[in-house]
Design a protein around this motif. Structure first.
Motif, PDB file in Angstrom:
ATOM      1  N   GLY A   1      -7.465  -8.735  -5.067  1.00  0.00           N
ATOM      2  CA  GLY A   1      -6.582  -8.834  -6.221  1.00  0.00           C
ATOM      3  C   GLY A   1      -5.469  -9.834  -5.992  1.00  0.00           C
ATOM      4  N   THR A   2      -4.554  -9.903  -6.920  1.00  0.00           N
ATOM      5  CA  THR A   2      -3.481 -10.894  -6.869  1.00  0.00           C
ATOM      6  C   THR A   2      -2.392 -10.540  -5.861  1.00  0.00           C
ATOM      7  N   ASP A   3      -2.241  -9.261  -5.527  1.00  0.00           N
ATOM      8  CA  ASP A   3      -1.258  -8.844  -4.539  1.00  0.00           C
ATOM      9  C   ASP A   3      -1.903  -8.922  -3.157  1.00  0.00           C
ATOM     10  N   ALA A   4      -1.134  -9.339  -2.155  1.00  0.00           N
ATOM     11  CA  ALA A   4      -1.670  -9.481  -0.798  1.00  0.00           C
ATOM     12  C   ALA A   4      -2.246  -8.170  -0.254  1.00  0.00           C
ATOM     13  N   SER A   5      -1.790  -7.041  -0.763  1.00  0.00           N
ATOM     14  CA  SER A   5      -2.284  -5.741  -0.293  1.00  0.00           C
ATOM     15  C   SER A   5      -3.610  -5.349  -0.945  1.00  0.00           C
ATOM     16  N   GLU A   6      -4.045  -6.086  -1.941  1.00  0.00           N
ATOM     17  CA  GLU A   6      -5.226  -5.699  -2.713  1.00  0.00           C
ATOM     18  C   GLU A   6      -6.510  -6.310  -2.140  1.00  0.00           C
ATOM     19  N   ARG A   7      -7.040  -5.646  -1.132  1.00  0.00           N
ATOM     20  CA  ARG A   7      -8.362  -5.967  -0.583  1.00  0.00           C
ATOM     21  C   ARG A   7      -9.157  -4.675  -0.659  1.00  0.00           C
ATOM     22  N   TRP A   8      -9.969  -4.576  -1.700  1.00  0.00           N
ATOM     23  CA  TRP A   8     -10.633  -3.324  -2.006  1.00  0.00           C
ATOM     24  C   TRP A   8     -12.131  -3.391  -1.771  1.00  0.00           C
ATOM     25  N   SER A   9     -12.689  -2.325  -1.193  1.00  0.00           N
ATOM     26  CA  SER A   9     -14.136  -2.145  -1.181  1.00  0.00           C
ATOM     27  C   SER A   9     -14.548  -1.777  -2.610  1.00  0.00           C
ATOM     28  N   LYS A  10     -15.830  -1.738  -2.848  1.00  0.00           N
ATOM     29  CA  LYS A  10     -16.307  -1.345  -4.175  1.00  0.00           C
ATOM     30  C   LYS A  10     -15.780   0.049  -4.535  1.00  0.00           C
ATOM     31  N   ASP A  11     -15.886   0.999  -3.610  1.00  0.00           N
ATOM     32  CA  ASP A  11     -15.415   2.360  -3.890  1.00  0.00           C
ATOM     33  C   ASP A  11     -13.913   2.412  -4.123  1.00  0.00           C
ATOM     34  N   ASP A  12     -13.145   1.656  -3.339  1.00  0.00           N
ATOM     35  CA  ASP A  12     -11.693   1.606  -3.535  1.00  0.00           C
ATOM     36  C   ASP A  12     -11.346   1.011  -4.895  1.00  0.00           C
ATOM     37  N   PHE A  13     -12.061  -0.049  -5.271  1.00  0.00           N
ATOM     38  CA  PHE A  13     -11.775  -0.678  -6.561  1.00  0.00           C
ATOM     39  C   PHE A  13     -12.171   0.244  -7.712  1.00  0.00           C
ATOM     40  N   LYS A  14     -13.244   0.984  -7.538  1.00  0.00           N
ATOM     41  CA  LYS A  14     -13.620   1.987  -8.544  1.00  0.00           C
ATOM     42  C   LYS A  14     -12.486   2.992  -8.720  1.00  0.00           C
ATOM     43  N   GLY A  15     -11.916   3.437  -7.589  1.00  0.00           N
ATOM     44  CA  GLY A  15     -10.810   4.389  -7.643  1.00  0.00           C
ATOM     45  C   GLY A  15      -9.621   3.850  -8.419  1.00  0.00           C
ATOM     46  N   TYR A  16      -9.403   2.546  -8.325  1.00  0.00           N
ATOM     47  CA  TYR A  16      -8.313   1.906  -9.068  1.00  0.00           C
ATOM     48  C   TYR A  16      -8.677   1.743 -10.548  1.00  0.00           C
ATOM     49  N   ALA A  17      -9.869   1.214 -10.825  1.00  0.00           N
ATOM     50  CA  ALA A  17     -10.215   0.788 -12.186  1.00  0.00           C
ATOM     51  C   ALA A  17     -10.729   1.900 -13.096  1.00  0.00           C
ATOM     52  N   LEU A  18     -11.500   2.847 -12.544  1.00  0.00           N
ATOM     53  CA  LEU A  18     -12.120   3.856 -13.410  1.00  0.00           C
ATOM     54  C   LEU A  18     -11.126   4.690 -14.216  1.00  0.00           C
ATOM     55  N   PRO A  19      -9.955   5.074 -13.674  1.00  0.00           N
ATOM     56  CA  PRO A  19      -9.006   5.807 -14.523  1.00  0.00           C
ATOM     57  C   PRO A  19      -8.601   5.018 -15.784  1.00  0.00           C
ATOM     58  N   TYR A  20      -8.466   3.712 -15.664  1.00  0.00           N
ATOM     59  CA  TYR A  20      -8.168   2.877 -16.838  1.00  0.00           C
ATOM     60  C   TYR A  20      -9.370   2.855 -17.784  1.00  0.00           C
ATOM     61  N   PHE A  21     -10.547   2.561 -17.216  1.00  0.00           N
ATOM     62  CA  PHE A  21     -11.757   2.495 -18.035  1.00  0.00           C
ATOM     63  C   PHE A  21     -12.013   3.820 -18.749  1.00  0.00           C
ATOM     64  N   ASN A  22     -11.811   4.929 -18.058  1.00  0.00           N
ATOM     65  CA  ASN A  22     -12.062   6.245 -18.651  1.00  0.00           C
ATOM     66  C   ASN A  22     -11.131   6.551 -19.821  1.00  0.00           C
TER      67      ASN A  22
ATOM     68  N   VAL B   1       7.314 -19.348  -3.574  1.00  0.00           N
ATOM     69  CA  VAL B   1       7.234 -18.904  -2.178  1.00  0.00           C
ATOM     70  C   VAL B   1       8.576 -18.313  -1.733  1.00  0.00           C
ATOM     71  N   ALA B   2       9.673 -18.915  -2.126  1.00  0.00           N
ATOM     72  CA  ALA B   2      10.997 -18.389  -1.772  1.00  0.00           C
ATOM     73  C   ALA B   2      11.186 -16.991  -2.374  1.00  0.00           C
ATOM     74  N   LYS B   3      10.752 -16.789  -3.611  1.00  0.00           N
ATOM     75  CA  LYS B   3      10.877 -15.472  -4.247  1.00  0.00           C
ATOM     76  C   LYS B   3      10.004 -14.437  -3.544  1.00  0.00           C
ATOM     77  N   ILE B   4       8.813 -14.846  -3.103  1.00  0.00           N
ATOM     78  CA  ILE B   4       7.935 -13.932  -2.368  1.00  0.00           C
ATOM     79  C   ILE B   4       8.583 -13.533  -1.054  1.00  0.00           C
ATOM     80  N   LYS B   5       9.180 -14.506  -0.354  1.00  0.00           N
ATOM     81  CA  LYS B   5       9.851 -14.202   0.909  1.00  0.00           C
ATOM     82  C   LYS B   5      11.009 -13.237   0.700  1.00  0.00           C
ATOM     83  N   GLN B   6      11.783 -13.421  -0.382  1.00  0.00           N
ATOM     84  CA  GLN B   6      12.891 -12.509  -0.688  1.00  0.00           C
ATOM     85  C   GLN B   6      12.379 -11.128  -1.004  1.00  0.00           C
ATOM     86  N   HIS B   7      11.270 -11.049  -1.674  1.00  0.00           N
ATOM     87  CA  HIS B   7      10.694  -9.762  -2.088  1.00  0.00           C
ATOM     88  C   HIS B   7      10.285  -8.923  -0.877  1.00  0.00           C
ATOM     89  N   LYS B   8       9.798  -9.568   0.162  1.00  0.00           N
ATOM     90  CA  LYS B   8       9.344  -8.858   1.366  1.00  0.00           C
ATOM     91  C   LYS B   8      10.559  -8.446   2.151  1.00  0.00           C
TER      92      LYS B   8
END
Length: 157
Positions: A55-76, A150-157
């Protein structure tokens, strides 16, 4: 005679490549359409079991099952997301079993985004289907704004 055979072989390979490219293009279109329709069953059937979604956030590296866990509540709840392809590039491997792509997409919330990834041709019984192995959604940042972002990302962390 040999020349005719070689020409036929070249035509068959070119035809096969064009067919694979068209099938991948169609798979990408269905991927975005199913997400827009909140059709989780069809959406996730397009993914291999070892699919990775970035995904767009650096923390978003999802397996298929993990992504299902994220997306299915929206889809449902009938809530999907629409990304419309504006430009797409597809490369097919020489053996016709792998495909790499990148695409510029339009989304109402985010504007212009880039999707890229890899698909493989999987055979189940007598049926062949292109399946996502990896999908990466990114925000293309204009070079003129990169330092500020990039400066804003560094400040955010």
């Amino acid at each position: 005679m040999i020349r005719t055979i070689l020409l036929c072989c070249c035509f068959a390979v070119a035809n096969s490549y064009a067919g694979a490219k068209e099938a991948v293009d169609n798979t990408l279109d269905r991927f975005h359409q199913y997400a827009a329709e909140a059709n989780g069953k069809a959406y996730f059937e397009l993914m291999s079991e070892d699919m990775v979604y970035l995904g767009t956030d650096a923390s978003e590296r999802w397996s298929k099952d993990d992504f299902k866990g994220y997306a299915l509540p929206y889809f449902n709840k009938g809530r999907g997301w629409l990304y419309t392809a504006k430009e797409r590039h597809i490369i097919i491997s020489k053996d016709g079993k792998m495909a790499w792509f990148d695409e510029l997409l339009w989304n109402k919330k985010y504007g212009l985004v880039r999707g890229s990834g890899v698909l493989s041709l999987e055979t189940t019984g007598e049926q062949e289907n292109w399946k996502f192995r990896q999908y990466n959604l990114a925000f293309p940042i204009p070079n003129a704004l990169a330092g500020e972002v990039v400066a804003k990302i560094k400040q955010h962390k």
